[in-house]
Design an enzyme around this catalytic site. Structure first.
Site, PDB file in Angstrom:
ATOM      1  NE  ARG A 101      -7.306  -4.353   4.767  1.00  0.00           N
ATOM      2  CZ  ARG A 101      -6.387  -4.603   3.847  1.00  0.00           C
ATOM      3  NH1 ARG A 101      -6.016  -5.822   3.586  1.00  0.00           N
ATOM      4  NH2 ARG A 101      -5.814  -3.627   3.181  1.00  0.00           N
ATOM      5  CB  THR A 159       2.089   1.183   6.143  1.00  0.00           C
ATOM      6  OG1 THR A 159       0.719   1.003   6.517  1.00  0.00           O
ATOM      7  CG2 THR A 159       2.919   0.858   7.362  1.00  0.00           C
ATOM      8  CG  ASP A 211       3.121  -6.504   8.055  1.00  0.00           C
ATOM      9  OD1 ASP A 211       2.501  -6.048   7.067  1.00  0.00           O
ATOM     10  OD2 ASP A 211       2.574  -7.175   8.944  1.00  0.00           O
ATOM     11  CG  ASP A 242      -2.981   0.583   8.007  1.00  0.00           C
ATOM     12  OD1 ASP A 242      -3.795   1.507   7.849  1.00  0.00           O
ATOM     13  OD2 ASP A 242      -3.010  -0.473   7.371  1.00  0.00           O
ATOM     14  CG  ASP A 272       0.216  -1.941  10.222  1.00  0.00           C
ATOM     15  OD1 ASP A 272       1.186  -1.325   9.743  1.00  0.00           O
ATOM     16  OD2 ASP A 272      -0.501  -2.699   9.551  1.00  0.00           O
ATOM     17  NE  ARG A 286      -1.068  -5.156  -1.198  1.00  0.00           N
ATOM     18  CZ  ARG A 286      -1.707  -4.003  -0.971  1.00  0.00           C
ATOM     19  NH1 ARG A 286      -2.514  -3.497  -1.860  1.00  0.00           N
ATOM     20  NH2 ARG A 286      -1.510  -3.354   0.166  1.00  0.00           N
ATOM     21  N   GLY A 308       0.835  -1.207   0.000  1.00  0.00           N
ATOM     22  CA  GLY A 308       0.000   0.000   0.000  1.00  0.00           C
ATOM     23  C   GLY A 308       0.864   1.248   0.000  1.00  0.00           C
TER      24      GLY A 308
HETATM   25  P1  ADP Z   1       2.475  -4.252   2.712  1.00  0.00           P
HETATM   26  O1  ADP Z   1       3.931  -4.220   2.437  1.00  0.00           O
HETATM   27  O2  ADP Z   1       1.832  -2.898   2.595  1.00  0.00           O
HETATM   28  O3  ADP Z   1       2.143  -4.975   4.003  1.00  0.00           O
HETATM   29  P2  ADP Z   1       1.545  -6.585   1.177  1.00  0.00           P
HETATM   30  O4  ADP Z   1       1.275  -7.403   2.379  1.00  0.00           O
HETATM   31  O5  ADP Z   1       0.545  -6.584   0.078  1.00  0.00           O
HETATM   32  O6  ADP Z   1       1.769  -5.044   1.504  1.00  0.00           O
HETATM   33  O7  ADP Z   1       2.949  -7.076   0.582  1.00  0.00           O
HETATM   34  C1  ADP Z   1       3.498  -6.439  -0.555  1.00  0.00           C
HETATM   35  C2  ADP Z   1       4.227  -7.446  -1.401  1.00  0.00           C
HETATM   36  O8  ADP Z   1       5.311  -8.018  -0.659  1.00  0.00           O
HETATM   37  C3  ADP Z   1       3.411  -8.646  -1.850  1.00  0.00           C
HETATM   38  O9  ADP Z   1       2.604  -8.381  -2.981  1.00  0.00           O
HETATM   39  C4  ADP Z   1       4.494  -9.649  -2.171  1.00  0.00           C
HETATM   40  O10 ADP Z   1       5.071  -9.387  -3.436  1.00  0.00           O
HETATM   41  C5  ADP Z   1       5.538  -9.350  -1.090  1.00  0.00           C
HETATM   42  N1  ADP Z   1       5.371 -10.292   0.039  1.00  0.00           N
HETATM   43  C6  ADP Z   1       4.452 -10.269   1.020  1.00  0.00           C
HETATM   44  N2  ADP Z   1       4.575 -11.326   1.845  1.00  0.00           N
HETATM   45  C7  ADP Z   1       5.604 -12.063   1.366  1.00  0.00           C
HETATM   46  C8  ADP Z   1       6.233 -13.298   1.743  1.00  0.00           C
HETATM   47  N3  ADP Z   1       5.810 -13.984   2.826  1.00  0.00           N
HETATM   48  N4  ADP Z   1       7.257 -13.746   0.991  1.00  0.00           N
HETATM   49  C9  ADP Z   1       7.674 -13.067  -0.085  1.00  0.00           C
HETATM   50  N5  ADP Z   1       7.127 -11.909  -0.494  1.00  0.00           N
HETATM   51  C10 ADP Z   1       6.110 -11.403   0.199  1.00  0.00           C
END
Ligand code: ADP
Length: 319
Positions: A171, A125, A103, A127, A129, A72, A11
């Site tokens: 969330r 982010t 995260d 949030d 969080d 993503r 995000g």
């Molecule tokens: P944020 O970073 O805002 O928490 P996401 O949870 O959507 O957003 O994660 C962003 C991107 O990071 C995902 O689309 C994916 O490419 C990568 N990612 C998330 N979790 C993992 C994981 N466990 N292993 C590898 N890549 C990950």
């Protein structure tokens, strides 16, 4: 280390541009080459990689969103996707990577770090969080956007003597709702970390109405449930005219506040320093106004706690 890369992922958040700018300028200050990777991990896999100059990050410190775009990417969650990413980094001669995101993005960075590629995370982010940092980049701006919106809603709420339910983002995390509620004197704050009893919310509303309050504001984090449904329940239970506003994506946009620009500049520069010092698998953060670093594995394993004293205070002040 002579060549590093930077990307934004997950995000978007206001202040990410200020962080990119800090990474680029700090690296160039130390005579390193910096590569911007567009569209997060997807762009890394696909090779959307361009060298950045001092001027590439001119006039962006005040802009919301992210100049490098975000995405993503499910492929990056697979071993094959991570290997493709590593091959691209190698092809461009990049020796270290800075990931600005949440995260999920840090979990991805850790995967590369586990494979021996130096990675540093910068928390971006709205949030707020993420464990190990008092604030994330974008939180202050989003909070101020919410306050601005609620102040406006408050004007019309008073004129019409209505109850308002405002749904804000969050969330799993209630920090935006909690801080907004305290900053705007909300009657009730509903957050995932401390679900309030419906009866308590009703009790407060009725008490306020009985002493002639012209309006009531209830702030609900999206993770608690639908604001629209909550508003209907309130109206049915109280017979008070109730309106709902779902603030949605306006919370993600806008020019970053001074606090976010300063935070982003400090964290971005610190991330470059960690790579220069040969570190990997770390997140930079701020605690008690001091820059800190933590292992990404610890940060993603830990649940970020809200400030329970603040939550208690908000309830005490909304009597
Ligand atoms: P944020 O970073 O805002 O928490 P996401 O949870 O959507 O957003 O994660 C962003 C991107 O990071 C995902 O689309 C994916 O490419 C990568 N990612 C998330 N979790 C993992 C994981 N466990 N292993 C590898 N890549 C990950």
């Amino acid at each position: 280390m002579k060549k590093i890369g930077v990307l934004t992922s997950g995000g978007d958040a206001p202040g990410m541009n200020a962080a990119i700018r800090a990474v680029v300028r700090k690296a160039i200050y130390h005579s390193m080459d910096v590569y911007g990777i567009k569209y997060g991990y997807q762009g890394l896999i696909d090779g959307h990689i361009e060298e950045m100059e001092i001027g590439s990050v001119g006039d962006i410190i005040q802009r919301g969103g992210t100049q490098l775009y975000s995405a993503r990417c499910n492929e990056f969650k697979t071993d094959a996707g991570q290997e493709k990413a590593l091959a691209q980094l190698k092809k461009h001669g990049i020796e270290g990577l800075i990931v600005i995101g949440g995260d999920g993005s840090f979990r991805g960075a850790q995967k590369l770090a586990d494979k021996g590629f130096p990675c540093i995370g910068v928390p971006g982010t709205i949030d707020n969080d993420i464990a190990g940092t008092d604030f994330t980049i974008g939180f202050d701006t989003a909070l101020n956007t919410i306050i601005d919106a609620i102040d406006k809603i408050r004007d019309t709420a008073t004129s019409h003597e209505r109850t308002y339910v405002i749904e804000v983002m969050g969330r799993n995390a209630g920090d935006l709702a909690l801080w907004a509620g305290l900053a705007d004197g909300a009657e009730s704050i509903l957050i995932p970390e401390a679900p309030d009893e419906f009866d308590n919310v009703l009790e407060r509303l009725k008490r306020g109405h009985a002493r002639g309050k012209k309006h009531s504001i209830i702030i609900l984090a999206e993770g608690v449930g639908s604001g629209i449904e909550y508003g209907q329940r309130i109206e049915e239970a109280t017979n008070l005219e109730t309106r709902v506003t779902v603030l949605g994506h306006i919370q993600r946009g806008g020019s970053p506040t001074a606090a976010d620009r300063v935070l982003a500049s400090r964290l971005g520069a610190k991330a470059v320093d960690l790579l220069r010092n040969g570190q990997s698998g770390k997140m930079v953060g701020i605690q008690n106004n001091q820059l800190v670093e933590h292992n990404i594995t610890d940060v993603v394993a830990e649940r970020n706690e809200i400030n329970h004293d603040m939550y208690k205070l908000a309830n005490e002040l909304s009597i």
